[in-house]
Design a protein around this motif. Structure first.
Motif, mmCIF file in Angstrom:
data_model
loop_
_atom_site.group_PDB
_atom_site.id
_atom_site.type_symbol
_atom_site.label_atom_id
_atom_site.label_comp_id
_atom_site.label_asym_id
_atom_site.label_seq_id
_atom_site.Cartn_x
_atom_site.Cartn_y
_atom_site.Cartn_z
ATOM 1 N N GLU A 170 3.987 -5.576 -3.361
ATOM 2 C CA GLU A 170 5.055 -4.900 -4.044
ATOM 3 C C GLU A 170 6.398 -5.294 -3.313
ATOM 4 O OE1 GLU A 170 6.940 -3.022 -6.918
ATOM 5 O OE2 GLU A 170 4.496 -3.535 -7.020
ATOM 6 N N LYS A 173 7.070 -8.776 -4.654
ATOM 7 C CA LYS A 173 7.709 -8.904 -6.047
ATOM 8 C C LYS A 173 9.133 -8.429 -6.426
ATOM 9 C CE LYS A 173 3.091 -7.992 -8.180
ATOM 10 N NZ LYS A 173 2.195 -6.989 -9.040
ATOM 11 N N ARG A 174 9.383 -7.389 -5.798
ATOM 12 C CA ARG A 174 10.711 -7.047 -5.529
ATOM 13 C C ARG A 174 11.780 -7.936 -5.306
ATOM 14 N NH1 ARG A 174 11.535 -1.818 -6.966
ATOM 15 N NH2 ARG A 174 9.587 -0.464 -7.023
ATOM 16 N N ALA A 246 6.166 2.076 -11.237
ATOM 17 C CA ALA A 246 5.965 0.740 -10.128
ATOM 18 C C ALA A 246 6.637 -0.345 -11.105
ATOM 19 C CB ALA A 246 4.892 0.924 -9.777
#
Length: 605
Positions: A170, A173-174, A246
């Motif tokens: 995650e 990805k950000r 999310a």
């Protein structure tokens, strides 16, 4: 008890407890360092969810031997000098590397592009093991092993390896969304390799890599500015939603953040358009003067504080609502995909049910029955349209209420086409120029009624009911001051308030639409909202909720047969009404199926 100076190692371990909470925290700090060094290619490798191994390699500017020694000392950084008023880098504290080195086995190999060779430094449990020359490509490789071996108590609070690996994914990805010009590769023995190729300035292409290709087709661009604060990004149409938050990404001056104010603004912007328990998909980027935002409020730098939070919230809510009004009425393309899957041979909604072998008796398709069979059922379902007979006969005369025959003029002139049939007394089938549309008549009309009522809410002062005896509400003086600053705005919504001494508010009128209302609870809720967001939108939201409920009960009911002109009138009104792609509860009001999709079902393409 005597006061004594803590050791440097213990100080670093205490700091590590704030900065490095889990392997994902370490990954975030190391990736930020690589980006600040100007890297265009970053590779991350993990093992054991990042607890056993976390390696971050980049092709950035690199470091000399002297820089390596300083990099593992607290509060040593190249990113700021004397002030926190103009932070333009992701990192600035100078705490990440010494914090990691104090609780893990850390090694850094680095080489500047203009240097003949590189150097390596190793730190274990806060102690420098060695500094020596090493073979290295231009850039930096940071390797973290045995995270929290020096503070074993922290290991007990970590989640499973799979969960920790997912948290690192995650983070990547950000970062990938924030920096589309950088290539990211995430690999390791505990995961499937994930690669995000650089997309240059094409932010939407990078978002499609991270959020899926469906996001490109269901995203509405955002571009707004208010008092030198710019907002760009993309917001998904309301019917393109997810089961958790999310898929909401926010960036402030390029920094990925998970700020409560921004997330609250996104939720407020989609109010009355998303079903309960569902969340919109959005990517927001806020750009403003660094002096107007404080990023030094949390060790992990995930929260920020705006100098004018009300302005930022208003900008986000206004920009998203304007975008939804402009282009948000269309249905998500995923609805057609779900329909196609349902039509495909072999589709079984209940996978547990066994599939019987095909035979004439077990086939769901029955032979044509000219009398009392399929023709009668079709006529009942399609509101007057008869099925063709087996023998050649002239076409039947149009029956009262039957839709007019298809024509290029009626199908190509309008986005939602022309009504051709009504099935099960609730669904309108319309033919468009390049496909067909199925409309839920109750959900669609419910939205149209609600939008008409909401327009009336904001076009004039709402009717109010005068209280025979004013309600006197005791609240703190500062809350009274805030409420009176918004007294004019509240009066337009039917809530008339007056100051009643230094610490009390008198309520003289309440909105008639709310009926019998708890004035004490309403005023206290508004006071809390104004204190938090400097806005009194809660009352407006309550009124819109009442309007939505009234619209639901006052719209066309399921089971009502509509005439052709009524169906087409509903379609035309949907085309000009903002938000008509979903009902007040957030469900889609129509699904579009392209002709190419239909042909593919029959193997014609």
């Amino acid at each position: 008890m005597a006061i004594r100076q803590l050791s440097e190692t213990l100080i670093n371990q205490i700091a590590a407890g704030e900065v490095i909470e889990r392997p994902a925290s370490a990954a975030k700090e190391l990736i930020e360092n690589a980006l600040d060094a100007g890297a265009t290619r970053i590779e991350i490798a993990t093992s054991g969810g990042g607890k056993a191994l976390l390696r971050v390699s980049d092709n950035g500017s690199g470091m000399e031997a002297a820089d390596l020694e300083l990099a593992v000392r607290r509060h040593c950084t190249s990113k700021i000098s004397e002030t926190l008023e103009d932070i333009r880098t992701l990192g600035f504290r100078g705490e990440a590397l010494p914090s990691i080195g104090s609780v893990a086995r850390l090694s850094i190999a680095s080489r500047r592009r203009d240097s003949a060779g590189g150097h390596e430094i190793a730190v274990a449990g806060g102690k420098i093991v060695h500094i020596r020359p090493a073979a290295a490509n231009p850039g930096t490789i940071v390797e973290v092993r045995d995270l929290f071996f020096a503070t074993p108590a922290r290991l007990k609070f970590l989640k499973s390896e799979k969960a920790e690996a997912g948290a690192i994914t995650e983070i990547v990805k950000r970062m990938a969304i924030a920096f589309p010009a950088v290539r990211f590769v995430l690999s390791g023995s505990d995961r499937t390799t994930l690669e995000f190729a650089a997309t240059g300035d094409d932010h939407l292409a990078r978002m499609a890599q991270v959020l899926g290709k469906d996001f490109r087709d269901n995203a509405i661009p955002l571009d707004a500015m208010r008092e030198d604060i710019a907002l760009t990004g993309f917001a998904g149409v309301p019917t393109f939603n997810r089961g958790n938050s999310a898929h909401q990404y926010a960036f402030v001056n390029g920094r990925p953040v998970q700020d409560k104010l921004i997330l609250s603004a996104i939720r407020g912007a989609y109010a009355e358009t998303i079903p309960s328990g569902r969340y919109p998909v959005a990517v927001l980027s806020i750009t403003l003067d660094p002096a107007l935002v404080d990023v030094n409020v949390h060790p992990a730098k995930s929260d920020v504080r705006f100098r004018d939070p009300g302005l930022v919230r208003g900008l986000i809510v206004g920009a998203i609502r304007e975008a939804l009004a402009r282009d948000g009425s269309r249905a998500a393309t995923t609805g057609a995909s779900d329909m196609l899957r349902a039509f495909r041979p072999g589709f079984q909604p209940n996978a547990q049910r066994p599939q019987a072998p095909w035979s004439a008796e077990t086939s769901p398709f029955r032979p044509y029955q000219p009398a009392g069979g399929f023709a009668e059922r079709t006529q009942a379902s399609f509101g007057g349209l008869s099925a063709p007979t087996a023998r050649a006969e002239p076409p039947p005369s149009p029956q009262p209420g039957a839709p007019e025959p298809a024509s290029p003029e009626t199908t190509g002139r309008y986005p939602l086409g022309a009504a051709r049939a009504q099935i099960h007394a609730n669904y309108i089938v319309a033919q468009t120029e390049d496909g067909l549309v199925i409309v839920d008549q109750h959900a669609a009309h419910e939205r149209l009624v609600f939008e008409a009522m909401r327009k009336a809410l904001h076009s004039k002062r709402l009717a109010s009911q005068v209280l025979l005896i004013p309600e006197i509400i005791d609240i703190p003086e500062e809350d009274c001051d805030r409420l009176m600053q918004h007294a004019g705005e509240l009066s337009e919504l039917g809530l008339a308030i007056e100051r009643f001494g230094p610490g009390a508010i008198a309520v003289r009128e309440t909105p008639a639409m709310l009926g019998e209302v708890d004035a004490h609870g309403l005023v206290r809720q508004l006071a809390d909202e104004i204190a938090e967001w400097d806005t009194a939108s809660g009352l407006s939201a309550k009124l819109e909720y009442v309007a939505a409920t009234m619209a639901c009960h006052g719209s066309v009911r399921s089971g009502r047969r509509l005439r052709s002109e009524e169906m087409n009138a509903l379609l035309r009104e949907m085309e000009v009404t903002p938000g008509s792609g979903q009902c007040n509860h957030g469900r889609p009001t129509y699904i579009e199926l392209k002709l190419s999709d239909i042909e593919r079902l029959f193997g014609r393409s």
